[in-house]
Design an enzyme around this catalytic site. Structure first.
Site, PDB file in Angstrom:
ATOM      1  N   PHE A   1     -61.437 -28.962  62.556  1.00 32.82           N
ATOM      2  CA  PHE A   1     -61.696 -30.332  63.505  1.00 32.82           C
ATOM      3  C   PHE A   1     -62.848 -30.219  63.807  1.00 32.82           C
ATOM      4  CE2 PHE A   1     -59.360 -33.965  64.684  1.00 32.82           C
ATOM      5  CZ  PHE A   1     -58.802 -34.137  63.637  1.00 32.82           C
TER       6      PHE A   1
ATOM      7  N   GLU B   1     -59.553 -37.809  60.348  1.00 34.67           N
ATOM      8  CA  GLU B   1     -61.227 -36.617  60.491  1.00 34.67           C
ATOM      9  C   GLU B   1     -60.264 -35.534  60.025  1.00 34.67           C
ATOM     10  OE1 GLU B   1     -63.173 -36.114  64.582  1.00 34.67           O
ATOM     11  OE2 GLU B   1     -62.973 -34.150  64.707  1.00 34.67           O
TER      12      GLU B   1
ATOM     13  N   ARG C   1     -66.009 -37.249  73.236  1.00 35.11           N
ATOM     14  CA  ARG C   1     -64.287 -36.939  72.634  1.00 35.11           C
ATOM     15  C   ARG C   1     -64.460 -36.393  71.451  1.00 35.11           C
ATOM     16  NH1 ARG C   1     -59.442 -37.328  70.474  1.00 35.11           N
ATOM     17  NH2 ARG C   1     -59.826 -40.035  70.510  1.00 35.11           N
TER      18      ARG C   1
END
Lengths: 430, 562
Positions: B113, B244, B375
């Site tokens: 990620f 994502e 974030r």
């Protein structure tokens, strides 16, 4: 931009008026959703229209409605596709609340009263196997991918809305709750698979209450295919856990299998007695006697003749036997699963890519190998039901599996699907 | 009057996790939500949840990635707590029934990620939020004897007693319009973000900043409100999210010239740089004329093996097909940065406590702050669960040692009067939907990836005007049963309060950090701005600004490159 007529079923319990339909004009591009149309009307014309909605992207499950008679999510139904099926006039889209649940206001139904009560009926939480490991349970990747298909359920109620069995039997546990049940029965971490299956097989409103009408598969916007999950519960219950249910459900299915193997086409006169263990089984006598009025009526109306009832002239072709052979000689049972293999059209485009190797040589649709079933935790009832005709790997579903038909001929599927590539097809949105 | 030890407002991941934790401590719990819990917006979280659970990984590595991702605005004590507790939380979820996908030996599997130095994102296909949310709801059903669920109840106001302690809330039963005071020893806000103040947004229609505004209205400070995350991959037409996870699985980004432009902006991490970096890169390409004519960039998921896409990215296959007419396994899909998340929120400590005694906040409504200026993907689910649980535990402990406060019924009459005045507004004003649209477009224009003083001043003026218009906007529905029109009017006021605080924070921060990029102050300025901006209400309707320090434990600010 095209203009649509949105015909909303209105009902306000405070007004004292009966439910009625109200037309609104809305201009939006055809690929926009029915929900966007409703929200435009609510924003610009009438703020009192009641509809649940949140994510707009077919994830939250709030906006279950019927659009031109078809259940589904309003956000997942394109205006042009909905209008194409309209029986109500050009570009007229009728939006109504879902069925099988009481209406609260306009398009809002009481899901708690029906849907959620049924969900709670199936012990909807994991009963974790003991001992709980210090770290994660070690389970096969395929098992988790497999139950992801039922985890994908968003509890929108579209399947409940048009469940024909539930219409006849409001106590039917129903497609959504049974799919939820499979989520635990298919989860290797669950300690109570056997008890769950026995419970749902013995319940007269349980897994054998389903009549395989396919409405729930059609309705589901997330590819959960609730009916397929119900059939898998049956296979697990009958073949793996040998649940000899008092509804005679498993024996009835085995009778179907035997009947088709012998005749190729259904011979109904044999089906009933076979379902009770054969014409001379003590259990069959009262059942057959109680069926006499139906039989007499059928004779009277000509639906059956004495000759046809006694002599079934159709015999199974070698093809049928070949299918049975193929299926029975598999080492593992193959099951349909979107997360492993995609849609039928995905498969048709590119079978080698999408299918587990074991399946490519068969007629099978998108498949997953069924997890090897562990020995049932409790000794099953000793009696082996209809063992002569019921090898463990036989798919017991009496109706042809929906998935099998379209995928049987991948080449044909490619031709059908090719022109639509890159565009949502009509079916996609419903 | 329902009375509980702990009252939880909002039933997404943070709220449900808080409820289970408080119940486990022996507290009586009520959980209230304006939608059925499984409709909560946590359901839309796709890609996964981060934790340093693999033996080769470490919580320090996870924490450093988070600190760097936050552009050093995150509070490092809170980040340490989150990252240390993450592995056990994942195991708790697994034992509760979450069907995390496995690796080939049957252990929990991971995917890569953005902004992470290790593959530490645990996932269920690309429906991770949905899977966790539904499993938590299974647990709520299981523990129904300790946890009372109030589904489809709308909270209108938080209640303070004479000494300023939060002692409950006024709520309206959406189904029949009945008003009810919920009395409680501790109140936990878990009502999510405020994405609907922007248009387009990936956020659901219910994300209207209710809790942020309710806390603000009773004097709780809001922190980091200027930090709005634009997600790099959203659909141009409707703002829908493309996870994502797609880039985590190997998808690439291309501009209209066919260049893999992230090579220029983040030569090491490429598409998996942190979200603010990727979104800015995309926006720069688009602004400089290298985007597609519809103002987009191409996301090419065909780089991911088709079988893997079908198994692990099923949901975006559906989204592409149903909402963009694109088969993502065969062709690129056009995307652009879109409003996704608010890093800021109600200021809390690591136990979820706000400066108002008895009031807690957890999840997107709160600002601990673990996300700081930006974030990381897959840290939001973790934030909701860790701080949801910690809030639930702390609130229960506190409540068990307190007497039940008494609350006056007169608040019901006040709220009823407020509703009546909305219902009786003259028909002449602007429609709620028009005001909401103008707000969303204004915020998306002036408080987006690139900002400057003049634009933010304009936005503030517009928001002030919209507040006046909203105060007289008429509603059509005069009824009590599912009067969504009336609640829409209340939600609009919430959104406007939140929007004003966002703009005020953005104007105040005269530097570029994380998601805030000021074209008039393009550099990060640690000397002056390594601090939080707190916004609170000062009696009348105008927000006032104060500052609070950033907690630094181990990681001194350094230059941030990917």
């Amino acid at each position: 931009m095209p203009e649509y007529t949105l015909r909303l079923r209105r009902y306000n319990p405070e007004s004292g008026e009966a439910p009625h339909y109200e037309d609104f004009k809305v201009e939006l591009e055809g690929h926009r959703s029915v929900l966007e149309a409703i929200l435009q009307v609510r924003g610009e014309q009438d703020g009192s229209i009641g509809v649940r909605c949140s994510c707009r992207a077919a994830i939250c499950g709030s906006c279950g409605v019927r659009t031109n008679g078809k259940p589904g999510l309003a956000c997942h139904t394109h205006l042009d596709a909905a209008a194409k099926n309209s029986k109500h006039g050009e570009n007229v889209i009728v939006v109504e609340p879902m069925g099988n649940m009481p209406v609260i206001k306009d398009l809002i139904v009481d899901m708690e009263e029906v849907h959620w009560k049924k969900i709670r009926r199936v012990t909807p939480w994991l009963v974790a196997k003991e001992p709980v490991p210090e770290r994660e349970y070690i389970v096969p990747h395929e098992a988790m991918v497999d139950v992801t298909q039922t985890m994908a359920c968003i509890q929108c109620g579209a399947c409940v809305s048009d469940c024909l069995t539930m219409e006849m039997d409001p106590l039917f546990v129903g497609p959504a709750a049974l799919a939820k049940a499979y989520r635990f029965v298919g989860d290797p971490r669950d300690a109570e698979q056997g008890q769950r299956l026995k419970d749902l097989a013995e319940d007269p409103h349980g897994i054998y209450d389903c009549t395989h009408c396919f409405q729930c598969i059609e309705a589901c916007p997330k590819g959960v295919a609730p009916m397929s999950q119900i059939m898998r519960l049956r296979r697990r219950a009958g073949s793996d856990f040998h649940v000899d249910d008092r509804n005679n459900g498993h024996r009835h299915e085995m009778a179907f299998v035997k009947n088709i193997r012998k005749n190729g086409l259904l011979h109904e006169a044999d089906l009933l007695p076979d379902s009770y263990g054969g014409k001379f089984h003590p259990r069959a006598v009262p059942e057959l006697l109680s069926s006499l009025p139906v039989v007499l009526r059928a004779l009277k109306t000509g639906k059956v003749t004495v000759k046809k009832a006694l002599l079934h002239e159709h015999k199974a072709s070698p093809e049928i036997e070949r299918i049975f052979d193929t299926v029975e000689n598999r080492e593992v049972r193959l099951e349909y699963n979107l997360y492993i293999s995609g849609n039928e059209d995905d498969l048709a485009d590119d079978p080698a890519d999408a299918v587990a190797p074991a399946a490519t040589a068969t007629l099978a649709p998108p498949v997953v190998e069924e997890q090897a079933v562990e020995a049932p935790p409790e000794p099953p009832v000793a009696e082996a039901p209809a063992a002569e005709a019921a090898p463990a790997e036989t798919p017991a579903a009496p109706a042809p599996d929906a998935e099998e038909a379209p995928a049987a001929d991948p080449a044909a599927e490619i031709e059908v699907e090719a022109p639509a590539e890159g565009e949502p097809t009509e079916g996609d949105t419903q | 009057m329902p009375s509980h030890d702990v009252l939880i407002i909002g039933a997404g991941l943070a709220g449900q996790r808080a409820a289970l934790a408080a119940a486990e401590k022996g507290a009586t719990v009520a959980i209230i939500s304006k939608v059925h819990p499984v409709r909560s917006h946590s359901v839309a979280a796709a890609g996964g949840i981060n934790a340093a659970l693999n033996p080769e990984d470490s919580w320090e590595s996870h924490a450093f990635d988070t600190v760097k991702g936050s552009d050093y605005l995150g509070d490092q004590d809170a980040i340490e707590v989150m990252c240390k507790e993450a592995p056990n939380e994942i195991l708790w979820l697994e034992h509760a029934g979450v069907t995390f996908h496995r690796n080939d030996v049957g252990q929990l599997g991971t995917r890569a990620f953005g902004g992470a130095s290790q593959a530490r994102t645990y996932y269920v296909a690309d429906i991770t939020g949905q899977a966790i949310l539904h499993v938590l709801y299974e647990q709520l059903m299981k523990h129904h004897e300790q946890i009372d669920r109030y589904e489809e109840w709308f909270t209108t106001e938080l209640l303070l007693d004479d000494s300023g302690n939060c002692v409950g809330a006024v709520c309206r039963n959406i189904r029949d319009g009945q008003l009810q005071i919920f009395n409680a020893k501790s109140v936990i806000l878990a009502s999510g973000g405020a994405g609907q103040a922007f248009k387009p947004t990936t956020n659901a229609l219910i994300c209207t900043g209710d809790g942020i505004a309710q806390a603000y209205q009773i004097g709780a400070p809001l922190m980091d409100m200027e930090m709005i995350q634009y997600h790099p991959t959203t659909l141009a037409e409707n703002g829908f999210l493309i996870t994502e996870g797609a880039r985590g699985e190997g998808a690439h980004l291309y501009n209209a010239l066919g260049e893999r432009f992230m090579e220029k902006y983040a030569p090491n991490k490429l598409e998996l740089a942190s979200r603010d970096v990727v979104s800015r890169a995309e926006q720069t390409e688009i602004n400089e004329g290298r985007g597609f004519p519809d103002g987009t960039i191409a996301l090419d998921i065909t780089k991911v093996p088709r079988k893997r896409t079908l198994e692990a990215l099923r949901e975006i296959v559906n989204i592409g097909r149903d909402f963009a007419g694109v088969d993502i396994t065969r062709e690129p899909i056009h995307i652009k940065p879109g409003m996704h998340y608010i890093m800021g929120g109600v200021k809390t400590d690591v136990d979820g406590q706000t400066p108002i005694n008895g009031l807690y906040a957890a999840g997107e409504v709160a600002c601990v702050s673990v996300h700081g200026g930006n974030r990381l993907g897959a840290n939001s689910l973790l934030d909701t669960l860790i701080f949801g649980r910690r809030s639930g535990e702390h609130a229960a402990d506190q409540a068990l040692s307190k007497a039940m406060p008494s609350t006056s019924h007169s608040k019901i009459a006040d709220t009823q009067r407020k509703f009546d005045s909305i219902l009786n507004r003259d028909a002449g004003g602007r429609r709620i939907s028009e005001i909401k649209n103008e707000l969303g477009e204004t915020m998306n224009r002036y408080a987006a990836v690139y900002r400057d003083q003049a634009g933010l001043e304009t936005a503030h003026e517009i928001v002030r005007r919209l507040k006046e218009e909203a105060a007289v906007a008429p509603v059509d529905d005069k009824g009590t049963v599912f009067n969504q029109d009336l609640l829409g009017a209340v939600e609009l006021e919430y959104m406007l309060d939140v929007a004003e605080c966002i703009v005020v924070g953005a104007k105040e921060r005269k530097e570029s950090r994380g998601a805030q990029f000021r074209t008039d102050f393009p550099e990060r300025n640690d000397a002056e701005w390594l601090k939080h901006i707190d916004v609170s209400r000062n009696g009348d309707d105008a927000p006032s600004v104060t500052y609070s320090p950033v907690t630094i434990t181990k990681w001194e600010p350094q230059e941030r490159t990917y």
